[in-house]
Each structure stands twice: as structure tokens, then as C-alpha cells.
Design a protein around this motif. Structure first.
Motif, PDB file in Angstrom:
ATOM      1  N   GLN A 209      28.883 -32.924  13.066  1.00 55.28           N
ATOM      2  CA  GLN A 209      27.510 -32.775  13.557  1.00 55.28           C
ATOM      3  C   GLN A 209      27.268 -33.669  14.769  1.00 55.28           C
ATOM      4  OE1 GLN A 209      25.401 -33.581   9.781  1.00 55.28           O
ATOM      5  NE2 GLN A 209      24.389 -31.606  10.064  1.00 55.28           N
ATOM      6  N   ALA A 210      27.728 -34.907  14.690  1.00 57.68           N
ATOM      7  CA  ALA A 210      27.517 -35.863  15.787  1.00 57.68           C
ATOM      8  C   ALA A 210      28.235 -35.439  17.060  1.00 57.68           C
ATOM      9  CB  ALA A 210      27.977 -37.257  15.361  1.00 57.68           C
ATOM     10  N   SER A 211      29.361 -34.744  16.912  1.00 55.73           N
ATOM     11  CA  SER A 211      30.145 -34.337  18.086  1.00 55.73           C
ATOM     12  C   SER A 211      29.641 -33.049  18.719  1.00 55.73           C
ATOM     13  CB  SER A 211      31.616 -34.151  17.689  1.00 55.73           C
ATOM     14  OG  SER A 211      31.764 -33.027  16.822  1.00 55.73           O
ATOM     15  N   SER A 212      28.780 -32.325  18.008  1.00 59.24           N
ATOM     16  CA  SER A 212      28.304 -31.025  18.489  1.00 59.24           C
ATOM     17  C   SER A 212      27.106 -31.180  19.414  1.00 59.24           C
ATOM     18  CB  SER A 212      27.934 -30.137  17.301  1.00 59.24           C
ATOM     19  OG  SER A 212      27.359 -28.915  17.734  1.00 59.24           O
ATOM     20  N   LYS A 236      37.562 -32.526  17.362  1.00 60.28           N
ATOM     21  CA  LYS A 236      38.314 -32.797  18.593  1.00 60.28           C
ATOM     22  C   LYS A 236      37.904 -31.847  19.710  1.00 60.28           C
ATOM     23  CE  LYS A 236      42.381 -34.678  16.234  1.00 60.28           C
ATOM     24  NZ  LYS A 236      43.813 -34.464  15.905  1.00 60.28           N
ATOM     25  N   GLN A 237      37.694 -30.572  19.374  1.00 59.70           N
ATOM     26  CA  GLN A 237      37.304 -29.597  20.386  1.00 59.70           C
ATOM     27  C   GLN A 237      35.921 -29.899  20.945  1.00 59.70           C
ATOM     28  OE1 GLN A 237      39.317 -27.091  21.622  1.00 59.70           O
ATOM     29  NE2 GLN A 237      37.682 -27.000  23.147  1.00 59.70           N
ATOM     30  N   ASN A 238      34.991 -30.277  20.073  1.00 64.14           N
ATOM     31  CA  ASN A 238      33.638 -30.625  20.531  1.00 64.14           C
ATOM     32  C   ASN A 238      33.658 -31.829  21.468  1.00 64.14           C
ATOM     33  OD1 ASN A 238      32.477 -28.569  19.059  1.00 64.14           O
ATOM     34  ND2 ASN A 238      31.802 -29.863  17.366  1.00 64.14           N
ATOM     35  N   ARG A 239      34.459 -32.830  21.104  1.00 64.53           N
ATOM     36  CA  ARG A 239      34.538 -34.031  21.954  1.00 64.53           C
ATOM     37  C   ARG A 239      35.188 -33.708  23.294  1.00 64.53           C
ATOM     38  NH1 ARG A 239      36.480 -38.380  17.276  1.00 64.53           N
ATOM     39  NH2 ARG A 239      34.410 -38.679  16.347  1.00 64.53           N
ATOM     40  N   LYS A 240      36.163 -32.809  23.272  1.00 65.69           N
ATOM     41  CA  LYS A 240      36.820 -32.409  24.521  1.00 65.69           C
ATOM     42  C   LYS A 240      35.847 -31.665  25.415  1.00 65.69           C
ATOM     43  CE  LYS A 240      40.783 -29.776  26.269  1.00 65.69           C
ATOM     44  NZ  LYS A 240      41.944 -28.914  25.891  1.00 65.69           N
ATOM     45  N   ASP A 241      35.083 -30.731  24.830  1.00 62.61           N
ATOM     46  CA  ASP A 241      34.093 -29.967  25.599  1.00 62.61           C
ATOM     47  C   ASP A 241      33.021 -30.889  26.164  1.00 62.61           C
ATOM     48  OD1 ASP A 241      35.510 -27.706  24.949  1.00 62.61           O
ATOM     49  OD2 ASP A 241      34.157 -27.093  23.321  1.00 62.61           O
ATOM     50  N   ALA A 242      32.577 -31.826  25.360  1.00 59.16           N
ATOM     51  CA  ALA A 242      31.546 -32.764  25.817  1.00 59.16           C
ATOM     52  C   ALA A 242      32.063 -33.624  26.961  1.00 59.16           C
ATOM     53  CB  ALA A 242      31.085 -33.654  24.661  1.00 59.16           C
ATOM     54  N   GLY A 243      33.331 -33.996  26.894  1.00 56.02           N
ATOM     55  CA  GLY A 243      33.927 -34.802  27.961  1.00 56.02           C
ATOM     56  C   GLY A 243      34.025 -34.037  29.258  1.00 56.02           C
ATOM     57  N   ASN A 244      34.369 -32.745  29.194  1.00 54.01           N
ATOM     58  CA  ASN A 244      34.485 -31.923  30.401  1.00 54.01           C
ATOM     59  C   ASN A 244      33.135 -31.710  31.047  1.00 54.01           C
ATOM     60  OD1 ASN A 244      37.237 -31.637  30.061  1.00 54.01           O
ATOM     61  ND2 ASN A 244      37.077 -29.705  28.929  1.00 54.01           N
ATOM     62  N   VAL A 245      32.100 -31.471  30.238  1.00 53.97           N
ATOM     63  CA  VAL A 245      30.764 -31.215  30.777  1.00 53.97           C
ATOM     64  C   VAL A 245      30.206 -32.463  31.449  1.00 53.97           C
ATOM     65  CG1 VAL A 245      28.373 -30.717  30.141  1.00 53.97           C
ATOM     66  CG2 VAL A 245      30.231 -29.390  29.140  1.00 53.97           C
ATOM     67  N   SER A 246      30.381 -33.605  30.794  1.00 55.43           N
ATOM     68  CA  SER A 246      29.812 -34.839  31.341  1.00 55.43           C
ATOM     69  C   SER A 246      30.552 -35.310  32.580  1.00 55.43           C
ATOM     70  CB  SER A 246      29.841 -35.943  30.270  1.00 55.43           C
ATOM     71  OG  SER A 246      31.174 -36.235  29.898  1.00 55.43           O
ATOM     72  N   SER A 247      31.824 -34.933  32.708  1.00 55.79           N
ATOM     73  CA  SER A 247      32.609 -35.417  33.845  1.00 55.79           C
ATOM     74  C   SER A 247      32.274 -34.677  35.131  1.00 55.79           C
ATOM     75  CB  SER A 247      34.102 -35.280  33.549  1.00 55.79           C
ATOM     76  OG  SER A 247      34.462 -33.917  33.427  1.00 55.79           O
ATOM     77  N   GLU A 248      31.818 -33.405  35.053  1.00 56.45           N
ATOM     78  CA  GLU A 248      31.559 -32.621  36.261  1.00 56.45           C
ATOM     79  C   GLU A 248      30.424 -33.188  37.104  1.00 56.45           C
ATOM     80  OE1 GLU A 248      31.071 -28.606  35.073  1.00 56.45           O
ATOM     81  OE2 GLU A 248      33.176 -28.354  34.468  1.00 56.45           O
TER      82      GLU A 248
END
Length: 363
Positions: A209-212, A236-248
Motif C-alpha cells: 500500500q505504501a509503495s502504490s 518492487k515494481q511500484n517502487r521502480k515506477d515511482a522512481g522513474n516518474v520522480s526522476s523525469e
């Protein structure tokens, strides 16, 4: 009646019953700490009592030993998809092993874990889970272990030790197996039991829930019924997606800031150019002043030369030299004028005697 084996001596064993009596029983390949069922009490000799009492004192369970042995001290849970919980006493012996879901029932039916050391019980459980094919396929496997005790330090130490045990037992599995282990409080254990799950699995779903980005969309009860490996994979997938979005936006912003800083850093060079121009302008009056001074010196030298020429021709020549050396920046035409005046006077001086001779001839 139940009793716990305190000591073993050949074919005989000393057992402490739940009413505090020490009994002599036949050794049926018992192990120390094992709980057995007694049908008939048997009187034992005084000699055996002394030996049994010594043994009981040595292990610290005489008198209150039965209470200490049977009192739950630590809670342990293990999740793969089978979810199992163990009740452990203060001697790290398993008092009970309970299936939390249907998959776990199939695992435990062939295992005898009661009175086993907890690390042995976990080892045998993991081996049985592996035999049932839970660590096969293409996706990595996963194990979640949780511990709980009134003594938090003991709970954390046991969690670390059981994690190592599980990792050792799965190192030769068909796929890599990730093992997580945490210690939790008693309140978390009760909360998990209310939901029909284990505290370890409940912790994982809360991490999900926290990673979503949309935690409200996570159906807790649905995810509690899924295998541990699926929950870990989703986290892991949620954290990866969150990392990609925040990095752009972060990269774009950094680029803009860098460009702005570059523009600001170039401004001083323009200012420097302006300063240089101002410096050039300020130096112009100095050049003009120098030229005026040179012309003034040249005129003064010229006046002196004219005055000296009246005295003698030699002084005229010397003065011309002085003019030339003292006023190098005066024009060549000025020197020519002086020379021309000298030649004119010389010609006049020569013409006068001729006129005088001509006059005499006419007479």
C-alpha cells in the motif's frame, strides 16, 4: 498426564510431570526437552530421585520447570504461500505448529515439529515446502518470517538467526529465494490473527500500500491470500515506477537550473567588456594631452630657433638639430619651413653685393 524429559541415562530417563513430580520412564529414544504422555506413574528409587533432582537443577526447571517449559515465550510465523505459526518456549523449543491456511495443512501433515528446536522446525518446514514445488518456475521464490516476544532483543535475534537458517536451506533451490525476517509487537500478532493471517504477511501488504501511487486501490484481503513472492514483486515494481516518474521532472528542472546558472555566469564577461571600453575611453584624454604638450614644445623650439638664426648661421644649424630631437612628434613640414627661411636669407645676402656692383658699373 504430560511430562518433559529432563535427563537421559542409558535405557532410562527422568521426566518432570506437569504436577511437579519427577518420574522414571523407559527411554524410547527420547531427547531432552521432549514432552511425552504418561499413562501410569511409577515410583522411583531414592537413588534415582537424587540423580533426577540433580539433572533437573542443572537445567533450571526443577519445581517450576514444567511451568517454564510449557509457557509460550516467543511467537514465530513463516509464509511462502503456506502460512505457519509456531509457539515457542523460553528454551526455543516448539510447543505447537499451526496451519494458518489450507496450503500449510498439507505441509504440516507429514511433519512432527513439537519439542523440536525452532531452527530445526523451520529447516524441516522449508525443506517440505521446497519438496512441494513452491520454489520452482521462472519467478524467484520468497519467504517471510516474523517473530514476537516480550523481550524485543530476543525476538530480533531469533528473526536474524531464522533468516540465516532459511537462506541456507534454500541456497540450492531451483530458483533464487529471497528471505525477509522482522520482529513485531504483540499487538501486531493479534491484529493479524483477527484478519486470519500472519503478522509477516500483513506487514508486506502494508508495504505494498505504501509503495502504490493509489493505496486505496489495494484490496488488503485479496493480497493477504496471495503468495509472498507476488506481493514482493508488486512492491518492487511500484517502487521502480515511482522512481522513474520522480526522476523525469527532476532531470528537467536540473537542466533548466544549470542553463540559468550558465547564463548568469556569462554576465560578468559582458560587464568586464563594458569596463574595458570605459577604461579605453578614460585613457583617451591622456593621449590628447600628450599630443598638445608635444605641439607646444615644438612651437617653443621654433621660436628659439628663429632668434638664434639672427646671431650666426652655425647656431641656426644647431637649433634645427635641437628642434628635431626635442619635438619628434612635430610634422616634417615645420622643419622644412625653417630650412627654407635660412636658404632665403642666404640668397638675399648674396644678391645684395651683386646689386651694389651693378650700380657701380652703370655709373
Amino acid at each position: 498426564m504430560k511430562a518433559v524429559i529432563l535427563e537421559i541415562k542409558g535405557n532410562e530417563a527422568a521426566a518432570l510431570s506437569d504436577d511437579g513430580c519427577i518420574l522414571k520412564v523407559k527411554n524410547k529414544k527420547y531427547v531432552i526437552g521432549q514432552v511425552i504422555e504418561l499413562e501410569n506413574k511409577k515410583r522411583i528409587s531414592t537413588r534415582f530421585v537424587i540423580w533426577a533432582a540433580t539433572a533437573a537443577a542443572a537445567v533450571g526447571v526443577f519445581g517450576t520447570g514444567a511451568w517454564a517449559y510449557y509457557t509460550p515465550y516467543t511467537y514465530v510465523s513463516l509464509d511462502v504461500n503456506p502460512s505457519i505459526e509456531y509457539t515457542v518456549n523460553r528454551f526455543d523449543r516448539v510447543l505447537s505448529a499451526t496451519a494458518v491456511n489450507t496450503d500449510a495443512e498439507n505441509i504440516l501433515k507429514d511433519l512432527e515439529l513439537t519439542n523440536q528446536p525452532i531452527d530445526t522446525a523451520v529447516k524441516e518446514t522449508v525443506d517440505e515446502i521446497s519438496k512441494n514445488g513452491y520454489f520452482e518456475g521462472t519467478d524467484p521464490g520468497a519467504i517471510m518470517i516474523s517473530t514476537s516476544s516480550d523481550n524485543e532483543q530476543d525476538a530480533q535475534q531469533m528473526a536474524d538467526e531464522l533468516k540465516t537458517t532459511a537462506e541456507t536451506e534454500t541456497k540450492d533451490a531451483a530458483v533464487p529465494v529471497e528471505v525477509e525476517a522482522v520482529s513485531v509487537g504483540a499487538a501486531r500478532v493479534q491484529q493479524a490473527r483477527t484478519l486470519g493471517t500472519t503478522p509477516g504477511k500483513l506487514n508486506l501488504v502494508e508495504k505494498l500500500q505504501a509503495s502504490s501511487s493509489t493505496p486505496d486501490s489495494i484490496d488488503v484481503q485479496e493480497w493477504l491470500n496471495r503468495p509472498v513472492k507476488e506481493i514482493m514483486k508488486a512492491i518492487k515494481q511500484n517502487r521502480k515506477d515511482a522512481g522513474n516518474v520522480s526522476s523525469e521532472p527532476s532531470d528537467s528542472s536540473s537542466s533548466s537550473e544549470a542553463s540559468s546558472q550558465s547564463s548568469e555566469s556569462s554576465t560578468p564577461s559582458v560587464t568586464s567588456g563594458e569596463a574595458s571600453s570605459q577604461s579605453s575611453e578614460s585613457s583617451a584624454p591622456s593621449v590628447t594631452s600628450s599630443k598638445a604638450s608635444s605641439e607646444s614644445s615644438a612651437k617653443a623650439a621654433k621660436a628659439q630657433a628663429k632668434a638664434a638664426s639672427k646671431n650666426n648661421g652655425q647656431a641656426k644649424t644647431s637649433t634645427s638639430s635641437v628642434i628635431s630631437s626635442s619635438a619628434p612628434e612635430s610634422s616634417a613640414s615645420e622643419s622644412s619651413d625653417v630650412s627654407s627661411q635660412q636658404n632665403g636669407k642666404s640668397a638675399q645676402a648674396q644678391q645684395k653685393p651683386k646689386n651694389d656692383n651693378n650700380g657701380k658699373g652703370k655709373k
